[in-house]
Design a protein around this motif. Structure first.
Motif, PDB file in Angstrom:
ATOM      1  N   TYR A 225       0.844  -1.203   0.000  1.00 31.87           N
ATOM      2  CA  TYR A 225       0.000   0.000   0.000  1.00 31.87           C
ATOM      3  C   TYR A 225       0.881   1.256   0.000  1.00 31.87           C
ATOM      4  O   TYR A 225       0.578   2.236  -0.681  1.00 31.87           O
ATOM      5  CB  TYR A 225      -0.918   0.019   1.217  1.00 31.87           C
ATOM      6  N   LYS A 226       1.970   1.194   0.748  1.00 31.80           N
ATOM      7  CA  LYS A 226       2.880   2.343   0.826  1.00 31.80           C
ATOM      8  C   LYS A 226       3.573   2.607  -0.508  1.00 31.80           C
ATOM      9  O   LYS A 226       3.852   3.761  -0.856  1.00 31.80           O
ATOM     10  CB  LYS A 226       3.937   2.093   1.907  1.00 31.80           C
ATOM     11  N   LYS A 227       3.861   1.549  -1.254  1.00 32.68           N
ATOM     12  CA  LYS A 227       4.568   1.690  -2.523  1.00 32.68           C
ATOM     13  C   LYS A 227       3.623   1.972  -3.701  1.00 32.68           C
ATOM     14  O   LYS A 227       3.907   2.807  -4.560  1.00 32.68           O
ATOM     15  CB  LYS A 227       5.376   0.412  -2.811  1.00 32.68           C
ATOM     16  N   ILE A 228       2.505   1.250  -3.735  1.00 34.46           N
ATOM     17  CA  ILE A 228       1.581   1.383  -4.866  1.00 34.46           C
ATOM     18  C   ILE A 228       0.912   2.750  -4.890  1.00 34.46           C
ATOM     19  O   ILE A 228       0.743   3.359  -5.966  1.00 34.46           O
ATOM     20  CB  ILE A 228       0.505   0.266  -4.809  1.00 34.46           C
ATOM     21  N   THR A 229       0.527   3.256  -3.724  1.00 30.20           N
ATOM     22  CA  THR A 229      -0.283   4.477  -3.665  1.00 30.20           C
ATOM     23  C   THR A 229       0.376   5.667  -4.367  1.00 30.20           C
ATOM     24  O   THR A 229      -0.236   6.262  -5.268  1.00 30.20           O
ATOM     25  CB  THR A 229      -0.642   4.817  -2.216  1.00 30.20           C
ATOM     26  N   PRO A 230       1.616   6.054  -4.001  1.00 33.93           N
ATOM     27  CA  PRO A 230       2.206   7.219  -4.695  1.00 33.93           C
ATOM     28  C   PRO A 230       2.581   6.926  -6.141  1.00 33.93           C
ATOM     29  O   PRO A 230       2.476   7.811  -7.001  1.00 33.93           O
ATOM     30  CB  PRO A 230       3.453   7.531  -3.852  1.00 33.93           C
ATOM     31  N   LEU A 231       3.013   5.698  -6.418  1.00 34.39           N
ATOM     32  CA  LEU A 231       3.467   5.359  -7.768  1.00 34.39           C
ATOM     33  C   LEU A 231       2.308   5.341  -8.760  1.00 34.39           C
ATOM     34  O   LEU A 231       2.364   5.988  -9.821  1.00 34.39           O
ATOM     35  CB  LEU A 231       4.152   3.988  -7.743  1.00 34.39           C
ATOM     36  N   TRP A 232       1.240   4.654  -8.422  1.00 34.79           N
ATOM     37  CA  TRP A 232       0.139   4.490  -9.365  1.00 34.79           C
ATOM     38  C   TRP A 232      -0.867   5.633  -9.334  1.00 34.79           C
ATOM     39  O   TRP A 232      -1.729   5.728 -10.216  1.00 34.79           O
ATOM     40  CB  TRP A 232      -0.530   3.138  -9.149  1.00 34.79           C
ATOM     41  N   LYS A 233      -0.707   6.525  -8.369  1.00 35.22           N
ATOM     42  CA  LYS A 233      -1.521   7.747  -8.375  1.00 35.22           C
ATOM     43  C   LYS A 233      -1.291   8.524  -9.672  1.00 35.22           C
ATOM     44  O   LYS A 233      -2.212   9.146 -10.214  1.00 35.22           O
ATOM     45  CB  LYS A 233      -1.172   8.627  -7.171  1.00 35.22           C
ATOM     46  N   LYS A 234      -0.066   8.427 -10.193  1.00 35.37           N
ATOM     47  CA  LYS A 234       0.279   9.129 -11.428  1.00 35.37           C
ATOM     48  C   LYS A 234      -0.506   8.589 -12.628  1.00 35.37           C
ATOM     49  O   LYS A 234      -0.629   9.275 -13.644  1.00 35.37           O
ATOM     50  CB  LYS A 234       1.783   8.976 -11.707  1.00 35.37           C
ATOM     51  N   SER A 235      -1.001   7.358 -12.507  1.00 36.36           N
ATOM     52  CA  SER A 235      -1.749   6.744 -13.615  1.00 36.36           C
ATOM     53  C   SER A 235      -3.251   6.796 -13.407  1.00 36.36           C
ATOM     54  O   SER A 235      -4.002   6.134 -14.132  1.00 36.36           O
ATOM     55  CB  SER A 235      -1.308   5.281 -13.780  1.00 36.36           C
ATOM     56  N   LEU A 236      -3.670   7.581 -12.436  1.00 33.14           N
ATOM     57  CA  LEU A 236      -5.095   7.711 -12.131  1.00 33.14           C
ATOM     58  C   LEU A 236      -5.560   9.102 -12.521  1.00 33.14           C
ATOM     59  O   LEU A 236      -4.908  10.099 -12.222  1.00 33.14           O
ATOM     60  CB  LEU A 236      -5.311   7.487 -10.625  1.00 33.14           C
ATOM     61  N   LYS A 237      -6.669   9.175 -13.202  1.00 36.09           N
ATOM     62  CA  LYS A 237      -7.166  10.475 -13.639  1.00 36.09           C
ATOM     63  C   LYS A 237      -7.658  11.292 -12.435  1.00 36.09           C
ATOM     64  O   LYS A 237      -7.981  10.725 -11.378  1.00 36.09           O
ATOM     65  CB  LYS A 237      -8.281  10.330 -14.666  1.00 36.09           C
ATOM     66  N   ASN A 238      -7.723  12.596 -12.589  1.00 38.05           N
ATOM     67  CA  ASN A 238      -8.295  13.436 -11.539  1.00 38.05           C
ATOM     68  C   ASN A 238      -9.729  12.988 -11.264  1.00 38.05           C
ATOM     69  O   ASN A 238     -10.526  12.804 -12.200  1.00 38.05           O
ATOM     70  CB  ASN A 238      -8.301  14.906 -11.963  1.00 38.05           C
TER      71      ASN A 238
END
Length: 287
Positions: A225-238
Motif C-alpha cells: 500500500y505504501k509503494k503502490i499508492t504514490p506510484l500508481w496515483k500518477k496513472s489515475l485520472k483526476n
C-alpha cells in the motif's frame, strides 16, 4: 469391493478426522472431480462398485489433502462471482472476501452511470478481479498486471476460459517503468499481499501451500500500500478512484497512507462477515 455409497461415507469420515471444517463439501468436490459428474447423479448408483482407477484417484486426492494441500489446488478449479477459475500451485486462490471489492466497484459504476471505465487490476494473480469486472461491465477496458510467471499462466488460461477480452501485462507493480505506455485509468483496483510477519507465523497449513510472494507484505503488512499508492496515483485520472482489499484491522493505516498522498473521500466497505475488507479513495482534482 467398495461401493460408491461406502466410499463416500468413508471419505467424509476421513476428512472429518483431519479436522476439516467443511468436510462434507470437500468430499463432494473430490467425488465430483474423480467421477467427472455431479454428486446427486453419482449417488444414484450408490450400490455400484467403484472402478479401480477412480478409487485410486480419490485415495491420491485424500492423501494430498491430509498433507495440507488446499482442496482448491487438488480439484484445480474454483468459482469466483459465478465464474470458473483454474487454480494450482503458484497462484493465490480466489476468495469470497474479494467479491466485496468487485461488488463495490460495480455499485460505484452503476451509481455514477459509468459504462466504459478504464480499469487496471494490480497484482492480478488468477485474474479473478479483472476478468469479473470485464464480464460484468462489457464495455470497460480492463488491464491485468502481474509479475509472477506461475500466476501469469493461470491468468492467461482464465482469460480464455471466461472469454474475457482483458489486456495482460507482465510487469512489476513496484517499478515506475511498469506504467509506461499505459493509459490514465478511471479506477485502479488491487488485492496486494497484506499479511504481517505475525500473520505468516500463524498461517493455517492449507494457506502455507500458497505462494508467499502473494501473501507477505513486511512486518506491518502495509508495504505494498505504501509503494503502490504514490506510484500508481500518477496513472489515475483526476477524480479517479483507487480500491484496495485489505487485511483485518488495516483500514485506519491504509486510510492514513491514502490521505498522506492527498486522496479524498476515503470509504470503508465491510464484507459479508461484517469485517472492513475494502478501502477506497478518490484522487483529488489537480489544477
Amino acid at each position: 469391493m467398495v461401493t460408491v455409497g461406502e466410499l463416500y461415507t468413508n471419505l467424509k469420515s476421513m476428512l472429518r478426522l483431519m479436522n476439516i471444517e467443511e468436510y462434507s463439501f470437500e468430499a463432494k468436490l473430490i467425488f465430483e472431480k474423480a467421477f467427472e459428474s455431479e454428486l446427486p447423479r453419482i449417488l444414484m448408483n450408490r450400490e455400484s462398485a467403484v472402478p479401480e482407477n477412480i478409487l485410486k484417484d480419490i485415495q491420491d486426492m485424500t492423501e494430498k489433502r491430509r498433507n495440507g494441500l488446499p482442496v482448491q489446488y487438488i480439484v484445480g478449479e474454483w468459482e469466483f462471482y459465478g465464474y470458473p477459475f483454474k487454480v494450482g500451485k503458484g497462484v493465490l486462490i480466489p476468495r469470497q472476501d474479494t467479491e466485496t471489492l468487485v461488488d463495490y466497484v460495480l455499485e460505484i459504476c452503476r451509481r455514477n452511470n459509468i459504462t466504459s471505465p478504464k480499469i487496471i487490476d494490480l497484482c492480478s494473480g488468477t485474474g479473478c478481479i479483472a476478468i469479473t469486472l470485464k464480464k460484468e461491465i462489457p464495455d470497460s477496458e480492463v488491464y491485468a498486471l502481474e509479475l509472477s510467471e506461475n500466476a501469469l499462466e493461470y491468468l492467461e488460461y482464465n482469460k480464455k476460459l471466461n472469454n474475457a477480452d482483458i489486456k495482460i501485462i507482465k510487469a512489476d507493480v513496484l517499478e515506475d517503468d511498469s506504467r509506461k505506455n499505459l493509459p490514465v485509468f478511471d479506477i485502479i483496483v488491487s488485492n496486494p499481499p497484506y499479511l504481517t510477519k505475525q500473520d505468516m507465523q500463524e498461517l493455517q497449513k492449507e494457506v502455507q501451500a500458497e505462494p508467499e510472494s502473494a501473501l507477505y507484505a513486511g512486518e506491518d503488512g502495509l508495504y505494498f500500500y505504501k509503494k503502490i499508492t504514490p506510484l500508481w496515483k500518477k496513472s489515475l485520472k483526476n477524480g479517479g478512484m483507487i480500491v484496495y482489499e485489505i487485511g483485518i484491522n488495516q483500514h485506519d493505516s491504509v486510510s492514513d497512507i491514502l490521505k498522506s498522498y492527498n486522496f479524498e473521500k476515503v470509504e470503508f466497505i465491510k464484507d459479508t462477515a461484517g469485517i472492513i475488507r475494502v478501502v477506497s479513495a478518490v484522487k483529488e482534482e489537480e489544477l
